[in-house]
Enzyme design. Structure first.
Site, PDB file in Angstrom:
ATOM      1  N   ASN A  60       0.888  -1.220  -0.020  1.00  0.00           N
ATOM      2  CA  ASN A  60       0.131  -0.473  -0.200  1.00  0.00           C
ATOM      3  C   ASN A  60       0.540   1.389   0.259  1.00  0.00           C
ATOM      4  OD1 ASN A  60      -1.208   2.255   0.814  1.00  0.00           O
ATOM      5  ND2 ASN A  60      -3.090   1.002   1.802  1.00  0.00           N
ATOM      6  N   ASP A  84      -0.158   4.313  -0.157  1.00  0.00           N
ATOM      7  CA  ASP A  84      -0.634   5.694   0.359  1.00  0.00           C
ATOM      8  C   ASP A  84      -0.196   6.410   0.791  1.00  0.00           C
ATOM      9  OD1 ASP A  84      -3.051   4.456  -0.466  1.00  0.00           O
ATOM     10  OD2 ASP A  84      -4.378   4.790   1.819  1.00  0.00           O
ATOM     11  N   HIS A  85       1.307   5.861   2.355  1.00  0.00           N
ATOM     12  CA  HIS A  85       1.725   7.113   2.793  1.00  0.00           C
ATOM     13  C   HIS A  85       3.202   7.289   1.917  1.00  0.00           C
ATOM     14  CE1 HIS A  85      -0.112   6.471   6.639  1.00  0.00           C
ATOM     15  NE2 HIS A  85      -0.212   4.861   5.781  1.00  0.00           N
ATOM     16  N   HIS A 128      -5.984   3.449  -1.799  1.00  0.00           N
ATOM     17  CA  HIS A 128      -7.047   3.982  -1.205  1.00  0.00           C
ATOM     18  C   HIS A 128      -7.324   5.351  -1.870  1.00  0.00           C
ATOM     19  CE1 HIS A 128     -10.046   4.602   2.945  1.00  0.00           C
ATOM     20  NE2 HIS A 128     -10.124   5.169   2.076  1.00  0.00           N
ATOM     21  N   ARG A 163      -9.277   8.179  -1.554  1.00  0.00           N
ATOM     22  CA  ARG A 163     -10.275   8.447   0.086  1.00  0.00           C
ATOM     23  C   ARG A 163     -10.814   9.629  -1.230  1.00  0.00           C
ATOM     24  NH1 ARG A 163      -8.291   7.003   5.813  1.00  0.00           N
ATOM     25  NH2 ARG A 163      -9.980   8.521   6.210  1.00  0.00           N
ATOM     26  N   ARG A 197      -7.459  13.194   1.069  1.00  0.00           N
ATOM     27  CA  ARG A 197      -6.327  12.950   2.057  1.00  0.00           C
ATOM     28  C   ARG A 197      -4.790  13.051   1.269  1.00  0.00           C
ATOM     29  NH1 ARG A 197      -7.802  10.270   7.640  1.00  0.00           N
ATOM     30  NH2 ARG A 197      -9.320  11.415   6.940  1.00  0.00           N
ATOM     31  N   HIS A 198      -4.571  11.668   0.361  1.00  0.00           N
ATOM     32  CA  HIS A 198      -3.465  11.446   0.394  1.00  0.00           C
ATOM     33  C   HIS A 198      -3.581  10.933  -1.014  1.00  0.00           C
ATOM     34  CE1 HIS A 198      -4.985   7.763   1.516  1.00  0.00           C
ATOM     35  NE2 HIS A 198      -4.682   7.769   2.674  1.00  0.00           N
ATOM     36  N   GLU A 234      -8.681   0.243  -2.847  1.00  0.00           N
ATOM     37  CA  GLU A 234      -9.560   0.592  -1.397  1.00  0.00           C
ATOM     38  C   GLU A 234     -10.314   1.615  -1.823  1.00  0.00           C
ATOM     39  OE1 GLU A 234      -7.529   1.350   2.128  1.00  0.00           O
ATOM     40  OE2 GLU A 234      -6.361  -0.953   1.276  1.00  0.00           O
ATOM     41  N   THR A 236      -6.252   5.129  14.870  1.00  0.00           N
ATOM     42  CA  THR A 236      -6.866   4.099  15.983  1.00  0.00           C
ATOM     43  C   THR A 236      -7.202   2.547  15.621  1.00  0.00           C
ATOM     44  OG1 THR A 236      -8.790   5.062  16.028  1.00  0.00           O
ATOM     45  CG2 THR A 236      -7.463   5.889  17.649  1.00  0.00           C
ATOM     46  N   THR A 237      -7.366   1.968  16.124  1.00  0.00           N
ATOM     47  CA  THR A 237      -8.178   0.093  15.537  1.00  0.00           C
ATOM     48  C   THR A 237      -9.631   1.125  15.832  1.00  0.00           C
ATOM     49  OG1 THR A 237      -6.472  -0.607  17.023  1.00  0.00           O
ATOM     50  CG2 THR A 237      -8.483  -1.782  15.839  1.00  0.00           C
ATOM     51  N   GLU A 276     -10.596  -9.082   3.255  1.00  0.00           N
ATOM     52  CA  GLU A 276      -9.740  -8.434   3.584  1.00  0.00           C
ATOM     53  C   GLU A 276      -9.734  -9.005   5.234  1.00  0.00           C
ATOM     54  OE1 GLU A 276      -7.456  -5.100   2.128  1.00  0.00           O
ATOM     55  OE2 GLU A 276      -6.118  -5.197   3.668  1.00  0.00           O
ATOM     56  N   HIS A 302      -3.711  -4.884   7.855  1.00  0.00           N
ATOM     57  CA  HIS A 302      -3.903  -3.100   8.497  1.00  0.00           C
ATOM     58  C   HIS A 302      -2.541  -3.608  10.088  1.00  0.00           C
ATOM     59  CE1 HIS A 302      -6.245   0.764   9.740  1.00  0.00           C
ATOM     60  NE2 HIS A 302      -5.225   0.524  11.073  1.00  0.00           N
ATOM     61  N   GLY A 361       0.618  -1.230   4.526  1.00  0.00           N
ATOM     62  CA  GLY A 361       1.538  -0.015   3.961  1.00  0.00           C
ATOM     63  C   GLY A 361       2.597   0.353   4.906  1.00  0.00           C
TER      64      GLY A 361
HETATM   65  N1  PXP Z   1      -5.851  -2.750   4.540  1.00  0.00           N
HETATM   66  C1  PXP Z   1      -6.789  -2.041   4.510  1.00  0.00           C
HETATM   67  C2  PXP Z   1      -8.194  -2.134   4.276  1.00  0.00           C
HETATM   68  C3  PXP Z   1      -6.189  -0.778   4.862  1.00  0.00           C
HETATM   69  O1  PXP Z   1      -6.974   0.681   4.739  1.00  0.00           O
HETATM   70  C4  PXP Z   1      -4.469  -0.351   4.882  1.00  0.00           C
HETATM   71  C5  PXP Z   1      -4.123   0.935   4.978  1.00  0.00           C
HETATM   72  O2  PXP Z   1      -5.001   1.666   5.757  1.00  0.00           O
HETATM   73  C6  PXP Z   1      -3.985  -1.704   4.985  1.00  0.00           C
HETATM   74  C7  PXP Z   1      -4.804  -2.328   4.642  1.00  0.00           C
HETATM   75  C8  PXP Z   1      -2.601  -1.613   5.189  1.00  0.00           C
HETATM   76  O3  PXP Z   1      -2.201  -0.931   6.718  1.00  0.00           O
HETATM   77  P1  PXP Z   1      -0.824  -0.242   7.005  1.00  0.00           P
HETATM   78  O4  PXP Z   1      -0.928   0.545   6.401  1.00  0.00           O
HETATM   79  O5  PXP Z   1      -1.034  -0.289   8.582  1.00  0.00           O
HETATM   80  O6  PXP Z   1       0.224  -1.538   6.888  1.00  0.00           O
END
Ligand code: PXP
Length: 242
Positions: free
Chosen positions: A7, A9-10, A43, A45, A49-50, A70, A100-101, A151, A191, A213
Site C-alpha cells: 500500500n 498511500d503514505h 486508497h 479517499r 487526503r493522500h 480500496e 486507531t483500531t 480482507e 492493517h 503499507g
Molecule cells: N488494508 C486496508 C483495508 C487498509 O485500509 C490499509 C491501510 O489503511 C491497510 C491494509 C494497510 O495498513 P497499514 O498501512 O497499517 O499496513
C-alpha cells in the site's frame, strides 16, 4: 506463496504534506513492482487526503501487477472505480481515521445495498473484497453479499499489548480464516502489520494476500523501497507454512 500487496498511500501522504509533486506514489509503485510486490494497493479517499485522482489514473496505465483500489461505498468513488477498472476493489468503511483500531465494514447491517454495488463490479469483471473484522457473522454476510475475497482486519492483533492478547487475537484471525475458506471465500489480511508482528500471521493463517503499507513505507525511508519490499517478501517466503 502468500502474495504481498504494498500500500503506497503514505508516499502520497508525504507529498500532500507540502502539496507538491514529490515523492510521487506512482514512482514508488513502480519500484515496489520491480522489487516483487504482487499487488499495488491505493486508497482513494473521499477527502483526497493522500492519493489523488491523477495517481489512480496514471497507476492504471503504468502498473501491470494487480491493482487493488480500496474504496468507501460512495457514489462518486464507485463511478471512478468503475471507470478506472482496477483488477480488484476492497470496500472499506466510510470516514475512518486509520490512526486507531476501528472495526471493518459492517456488512451485516447493509448487506442488500452492498450486494447491489458488488453486482456492478462483478459485471465489469472486477474482483470484490470486503475489509471486515474477523467475525463469523460478517464473513457469512460477505458471502451472501457476493464478495469473492475478504480482507481480515488485523488491527486489534497488531495493537495488542501482551502476549496473551496477541495469542487471543491471532486465534480469532485463524479461525475466521478457516471459516471463510470453508464457505468458499478467499482470504486476505492487513492493517498495522510490521516486519515483526507479521511472522505469526504468515506462519499460522492460510490466506491469499497480505496488504501492508505503513511499515514498508516507514522502512523504505531508511533502506529504500526496493529493499523494504524485498525484506517483507523474504519474511513471507521464510515463514509461510507449505
Ligand atoms: N488494508 C486496508 C483495508 C487498509 O485500509 C490499509 C491501510 O489503511 C491497510 C491494509 C494497510 O495498513 P497499514 O498501512 O497499517 O499496513
Amino acid at each position: 506463496m502468500i502474495k504481498l500487496g504494498v500500500n503506497i498511500d503514505h508516499v502520497a501522504t508525504v507529498r500532500q504534506a507540502r502539496m507538491t509533486y514529490e515523492p510521487d506514489p506512482v514512482t514508488a509503485a513502480l519500484f515496489a513492482d520491480l522489487a516483487g510486490a504482487d499487488v499495488i494497493t491505493i486508497h482513494l479517499r473521499e477527502d483526497r487526503r493522500h492519493v489523488q485522482d491523477r495517481d489512480v489514473k496514471i497507476l492504471r496505465e503504468t502498473i501491470y501487477t494487480k491493482l487493488n483500489l480500496e474504496m468507501a461505498l460512495s457514489n462518486e468513488i464507485i463511478d471512478i472505480a468503475l471507470d478506472v477498472h482496477p483488477e480488484q476493489v476492497t470496500f472499506v468503511p466510510e470516514k475512518r481515521e486509520e490512526i486507531t483500531t476501528e472495526g471493518g465494514l459492517n456488512v451485516v447491517s447493509q448487506s442488500s445495498s452492498i450486494s447491489r454495488t458488488v453486482e456492478k463490479f462483478k459485471e465489469a469483471g472486477i474482483i470484490v473484497s470486503f475489509f471486515i473484522a474477523p467475525d463469523k457473522d460478517q464473513i457469512l454476510a460477505s458471502r451472501e453479499a457476493g464478495a469473492e475475497y475478504i480482507e481480515l482486519h488485523t488491527g486489534a492483533y497488531a495493537n495488542a499489548k501482551t502476549d496473551y492478547e496477541k495469542r487471543t487475537y491471532l486465534n480469532t484471525l485463524k479461525s475466521a480464516a478457516e471459516y471463510a475458506t470453508s464457505i468458499g471465500i478467499k482470504v486476505n489480511a492487513g492493517h498495522g502489520l510490521t516486519y515483526k508482528n507479521v511472522i505469526p500471521i504468515v506462519r499460522e493463517l492460510n490466506m491469499e494476500e497480505l496488504h501492508i503499507g505503513h511499515s514498508i513505507i516507514a522502512r523504505s525511508i531508511f533502506v529504500g523501497i526496493k529493499k523494504a519490499v524485498r525484506e517483507m517478501k523474504e519474511i513471507i517466503f521464510r515463514y509461510e507454512r507449505r
